[in-house]
Design a protein around this motif. Structure first.
Motif, mmCIF file in Angstrom:
data_model
loop_
_atom_site.group_PDB
_atom_site.id
_atom_site.type_symbol
_atom_site.label_atom_id
_atom_site.label_comp_id
_atom_site.label_asym_id
_atom_site.label_seq_id
_atom_site.Cartn_x
_atom_site.Cartn_y
_atom_site.Cartn_z
ATOM 1 N N LEU A 1 1.277 4.206 -2.917
ATOM 2 C CA LEU A 1 1.161 5.651 -2.647
ATOM 3 C C LEU A 1 2.396 6.398 -3.156
ATOM 4 O O LEU A 1 2.288 7.446 -3.780
ATOM 5 N N TRP A 2 3.580 5.811 -2.880
ATOM 6 C CA TRP A 2 4.823 6.433 -3.354
ATOM 7 C C TRP A 2 4.868 6.462 -4.884
ATOM 8 O O TRP A 2 5.272 7.455 -5.483
ATOM 9 N N PRO B 1 -1.043 11.658 -7.724
ATOM 10 C CA PRO B 1 -1.184 11.154 -6.349
ATOM 11 C C PRO B 1 -2.607 10.694 -6.013
ATOM 12 O O PRO B 1 -3.570 11.326 -6.447
ATOM 13 N N LEU B 2 -2.679 9.583 -5.308
ATOM 14 C CA LEU B 2 -3.979 9.099 -4.807
ATOM 15 C C LEU B 2 -4.299 9.934 -3.565
ATOM 16 O O LEU B 2 -4.206 9.460 -2.437
ATOM 17 N N ASP B 3 -4.641 11.193 -3.804
ATOM 18 C CA ASP B 3 -4.720 12.163 -2.721
ATOM 19 C C ASP B 3 -5.970 11.967 -1.856
ATOM 20 O O ASP B 3 -7.078 12.379 -2.234
ATOM 21 N N VAL B 4 -5.781 11.340 -0.717
ATOM 22 C CA VAL B 4 -6.903 11.075 0.193
ATOM 23 C C VAL B 4 -7.431 12.384 0.795
ATOM 24 O O VAL B 4 -8.633 12.518 1.027
ATOM 25 N N ASN B 5 -6.525 13.343 1.022
ATOM 26 C CA ASN B 5 -6.955 14.642 1.589
ATOM 27 C C ASN B 5 -7.981 15.315 0.684
ATOM 28 O O ASN B 5 -9.000 15.822 1.147
ATOM 29 N N LYS B 6 -7.688 15.316 -0.611
ATOM 30 C CA LYS B 6 -8.617 15.931 -1.574
ATOM 31 C C LYS B 6 -9.938 15.179 -1.583
ATOM 32 O O LYS B 6 -11.012 15.779 -1.652
ATOM 33 N N LEU C 1 0.840 -1.206 0.000
ATOM 34 C CA LEU C 1 0.000 0.000 0.000
ATOM 35 C C LEU C 1 0.879 1.262 0.000
ATOM 36 O O LEU C 1 0.631 2.210 -0.761
ATOM 37 N N GLY C 2 1.900 1.230 0.841
ATOM 38 C CA GLY C 2 2.828 2.371 0.903
ATOM 39 C C GLY C 2 3.552 2.574 -0.420
ATOM 40 O O GLY C 2 3.694 3.698 -0.899
ATOM 41 N N ILE D 1 -11.302 13.453 0.828
ATOM 42 C CA ILE D 1 -12.061 13.754 2.056
ATOM 43 C C ILE D 1 -12.692 15.142 1.942
ATOM 44 O O ILE D 1 -13.868 15.327 2.272
ATOM 45 N N GLY D 2 -11.914 16.105 1.456
ATOM 46 C CA GLY D 2 -12.424 17.468 1.265
ATOM 47 C C GLY D 2 -13.624 17.477 0.337
ATOM 48 O O GLY D 2 -14.636 18.129 0.609
ATOM 49 N N TRP D 3 -13.523 16.722 -0.752
ATOM 50 C CA TRP D 3 -14.625 16.632 -1.724
ATOM 51 C C TRP D 3 -15.866 16.032 -1.056
ATOM 52 O O TRP D 3 -16.972 16.546 -1.215
ATOM 53 N N SER E 1 2.366 6.558 -6.901
ATOM 54 C CA SER E 1 1.436 7.577 -7.407
ATOM 55 C C SER E 1 2.050 8.976 -7.313
ATOM 56 O O SER E 1 1.788 9.823 -8.164
ATOM 57 N N ILE E 2 2.854 9.201 -6.269
ATOM 58 C CA ILE E 2 3.511 10.513 -6.128
ATOM 59 C C ILE E 2 4.583 10.682 -7.220
ATOM 60 O O ILE E 2 4.668 11.724 -7.865
#
Lengths: 367, 66
Positions: free
Chosen positions: B42-43, B51-56, B38-39, B58-60, B45-46
């Protein structure tokens, strides 16, 4: 589960360092920008809110002595729903750990080592924290206990010296204070750092005597410390200047000059920040690892801790820059943290009560 | 990307070598493999700039649902 025992003093120190953690470098600037000279007042409201929330978590924990939030969720909601809630908490702990890592690496990158890539800071600090996690919560608590005085004095002595720069005119900024509007705009100060302390529900089972007093007084003392540091920042730097700086406290330390002999104490503050953030990160990392271990019934923490470095170090790089990070915090943080700090604990309390009542009725009908 | 793949392979070799010596079970090995993969994803994707941006995400979700 680990057989550890934390004293009240250790829990108090852990709570104090956890709350002060990254918030004392990041929060003053944003809070002064949004609430002007009343930033310190907003923070008093925030830490009182933190104490009330702490009471809610302690109440939930007292109903299930010896169990962490992950174990409580599985016991109350059952294997599948409880397992899902536990997974949410694992994600939550990993997220906070990532954000703390990013805050630290941003700070080091901007102020101390601008040519070093962020990922280098991330991986190095996470490797140290993973080692601390494998060693256990007692080791983290002992390091925290050892460093707490060392972290407090070099912060407050220079700050007290800077009081000679205090100017009451800094509080006479033309700004009409609308309490509700201001509290609504600064609700992120309730979430960061106070709603994050729900993570301590993973550590409560290790605390021995005086759990309630240690935890609540830790929140209160950290709140007073942060309120004073915001008040000092306004008094020394002024609203206009402090609100345009990302790290106003760091600037105070940088510009400090005492009898032409002691000056540029920002290096002391940098070391302080590094140590404090390291303890906070170790604690969050420990919560994430412990939650995974409890959920999947794994005994070896190292099996989970070292691979987590991959996830947290990558997650920490998702924000493009510090501005995006600050905007996200202002827009979404309170709503997002409310799920973990208020909604889920409240649902668990209600479900536990309903189950208890159901059992009581069954017993009554059986007799 | 090559460096990431090499690091991923070496991390696994090292991890499984250590786990083999200890009385670990299959579940622990699976968890080690799953978390590392999983890590690495994520790396990856960066590095690939997607990026598999989870922050975005969640914001959405928060701005659409609340």
């Amino acid at each position: 589960m680990e057989q550890a025992n934390l004293s009240g003093w250790q829990l108090f120190n852990l709570t104090l360092v956890f709350i002060i953690g990254t918030s004392f470098i990041l929060l003053p600037g944003s809070l002064i920008a949004d609430a002007k000279q009343y930033g310190w007042l907003v923070f008093i409201w925030a830490f009182l809110y933190g104490i009330i929330l702490g009471g809610l978590w302690l109440y939930l924990s007292s109903k299930f002595p010896g169990l962490s939030i992950v174990q409580i969720a599985v016991q109350v909601l059952g294997k599948w729903a409880g397992g899902f809630v536990s997974l949410l908490y694992v994600l939550f702990f990993i997220q906070i750990a990532s954000w703390v890592t990013r805050n630290m690496s941003d700070f080091m990158h901007i102020n101390v080592m601008p040519r070093t890539p962020l990922s280098v800071f991330n991986i190095m600090i996470l490797a140290v924290c993973a080692y601390a996690v494998v060693k256990g919560i007692e080791s983290i608590a002992m390091v925290c206990e050892l460093l707490s005085l060392l972290l407090t004095l070099p912060f407050w002595i220079p700050f007290s010296i800077m009081i000679q720069e205090w100017d009451w005119q800094n509080f006479n900024v033309p700004y009409v204070f609308h309490p509700w509007e201001t509290f609504l705009n600064t609700r992120y100060a309730l979430a960061f750092p106070f709603m994050e302390t729900v993570s301590f529900m993973m550590i409560f089972p290790f605390a021995g005597r005086r759990l309630n007093l240690a935890f609540l007084s830790g929140i209160g003392f950290a709140g007073i410390n942060l309120t004073l540091s915001i008040l000092f920042t306004i008094g020394v730097l002024g609203v206009e200047r402090a609100s345009h700086l990302i790290y106003p406290i760091f600037i105070i330390f940088r510009e400090m000059e005492f009898t032409n002999f002691i000056e540029h104490l920002e290096s002391v503050l940098s070391i302080n920040i590094l140590l404090i953030v390291c303890i906070k990160l170790s604690l969050l990392f420990y919560c994430a690892v412990l939650a995974i271990c409890q959920l999947f019934e794994v005994k070896e923490r190292g099996v989970v801790a070292y691979p987590l470095i991959w996830i947290i170090s990558a997650y920490a790089l998702f924000f493009k820059n510090i501005v995006e990070n600050v905007n996200w915090v202002k827009m979404y943080l309170f709503n997002y943290y409310a799920l973990y700090a208020i909604v889920i604990p409240a649902v668990l309390i209600i479900c536990a009560r309903m189950r208890k009542k159901g059992r009581f009725r069954k017993r009554e009908t059986a007799t | 990307m090559t460096l990431l793949i090499l690091l991923y392979i070496f991390f696994h070799i090292g991890g499984f070598w250590i786990l083999r010596a200890s009385p670990s079970q299959k579940k622990e090995m699976g968890l080690f493999f799953g978390l590392t993969t999983l890590g690495a994803v994520l790396w990856g994707s960066i590095i690939l700039r997607h990026p598999l941006d989870v922050n975005k995400a969640i914001g959405w979700m928060l701005s659409h649902w609340l």
